[in-house]
Scaffold this motif. Structure first.
Motif, mmCIF file in Angstrom:
data_model
loop_
_atom_site.group_PDB
_atom_site.id
_atom_site.type_symbol
_atom_site.label_atom_id
_atom_site.label_comp_id
_atom_site.label_asym_id
_atom_site.label_seq_id
_atom_site.Cartn_x
_atom_site.Cartn_y
_atom_site.Cartn_z
ATOM 1 N N CYS A 54 40.085 28.001 25.354
ATOM 2 C CA CYS A 54 40.444 28.955 23.805
ATOM 3 C C CYS A 54 39.183 30.173 23.926
ATOM 4 O O CYS A 54 40.090 31.291 23.600
ATOM 5 N N CYS A 55 38.692 30.080 25.249
ATOM 6 C CA CYS A 55 37.822 31.465 25.139
ATOM 7 C C CYS A 55 37.727 31.602 26.699
ATOM 8 O O CYS A 55 37.025 33.092 26.984
ATOM 9 N N CYS A 80 33.323 23.232 24.751
ATOM 10 C CA CYS A 80 33.506 24.648 25.069
ATOM 11 C C CYS A 80 32.180 25.065 24.890
ATOM 12 O O CYS A 80 31.882 25.717 23.903
ATOM 13 N N GLY A 121 31.457 28.395 25.376
ATOM 14 C CA GLY A 121 32.143 29.937 24.267
ATOM 15 C C GLY A 121 32.524 29.596 22.831
ATOM 16 O O GLY A 121 31.810 30.692 22.801
ATOM 17 N N CYS A 122 32.151 28.302 22.375
ATOM 18 C CA CYS A 122 32.960 28.697 20.991
ATOM 19 C C CYS A 122 32.030 26.680 20.578
ATOM 20 O O CYS A 122 31.050 27.656 20.055
#
Ligand SMILES: [Zn+2]
Length: 281
Positions: free
Chosen positions: A181-182, A250, A252-253
């Motif tokens: 996703c990131c 994750c 990152g999110c």
């Protein structure tokens, strides 16, 4: 996964490692701690602009929870591995630490009680290992270079060569890392996996898709799942699914308010701490 809150920190525990009485471990979140802005929490790296005083206080918080002194080799972003042990039973901790400052690796293994293997992470996957038969623990650093170098399987191999560890008996925890996703990667990174050993090449998860955000240029981009590329390698190496626990948020999110992300929050760029060790008898 077990969540713990304590004075000045919060951390996660893998259930199978928590159930092992000889082991102490923790995946510390960014919450708590003594770091000021922009870290505002339990930053665990002295090389990202935080004050040394704050980071040392944060280490003290972790040491109090874990109950062991922390030891760290230098991270290589490669796939070298070190067995951490005192030169003699009487070697002072400071002498061991001084030797470790010259040891540059991506996995630390120890069969010695009383040493907390420690590293700070910010998108790379922390891989924690425990061999209950031979009483050996390890901590590996599975970033993209580590994954391309099959650091998880290589750590297990080194545990077997050195201590007789059986992979199917080993308990493994995979901590939070950055995911598709990131994590956009370059063609060069994809090529490194294409040229890697079969176990790394055949298990890597790379997604090709548009950016799906405000910067979208309509072209396909490449994204790497650091967490599950490591997980699939470990399973391919023979880790039993029953013995594998994963924190799959994750960094990152969905995990960003809990951990730190080098990639998605470069203006902060903190690092969260991960420890595993064998308790003193
Ligand atoms: Zn994400």
């Amino acid at each position: 996964m077990i969540e713990r809150r304590a004075d000045f920190c919060e951390y996660l525990l893998f259930e199978h490692l928590y159930a092992a009485s000889a082991v102490t471990h923790g995946v510390f979140t960014r919450r708590g701690g003594f770091s000021g802005p922009p870290f505002n929490g339990l930053n665990c790296s002295v090389s990202v602009g935080d004050t040394r005083e704050a980071v040392l206080r944060n280490y003290d918080v972790i040491v109090r929870e874990i109950g062991l002194p922390l030891v760290s080799a230098r991270i290589a972003h490669g796939n070298n591995i070190a067995v951490i042990e005192r030169a003699t039973p009487e070697e002072p901790l400071d002498a061991l630490r001084a030797r470790l400052r010259a040891t540059i690796v991506d996995a630390m293994i120890t069969a010695e009680r009383g040493l907390g293997l420690f590293w700070a992470f910010g998108d790379c996957a922390p891989l924690l290992f425990y061999d209950p038969r031979h009483q050996v623990v390890a901590l590996a650093h599975g970033g993209w270079r580590g994954a391309a170098g099959a650091i998880g399987p290589r750590t297990l191999q080194t545990m077997r060569d050195r201590f007789g560890t059986r992979v199917e008996e080993t308990l493994v925890g995979v901590g939070p890392a950055i995911r598709t996703c990131c994590y956009e990667i370059t063609d060069e990174v994809r090529a490194r996996f294409a040229d890697a050993t079969p176990i790394a090449r055949d298990t890597v998860i790379i997604e090709e898709r548009p950016m799906l955000n405000a910067r979208d240029d309509g072209k396909p981009h490449l994204y790497l799942d650091v967490t599950y590329s490591n997980v699939r390698q470990l399973l391919a190496a023979g880790v039993t699914p029953d013995h594998l626990e994963v924190i799959d948020d994750c960094t990152g999110c969905v995990g960003l308010n809990r951990f730190y992300s080098h990639r998605m929050e470069p203006e902060v760029d903190g690092r969260f701490g991960v420890v595993i060790g064998l308790r003193e008898e």
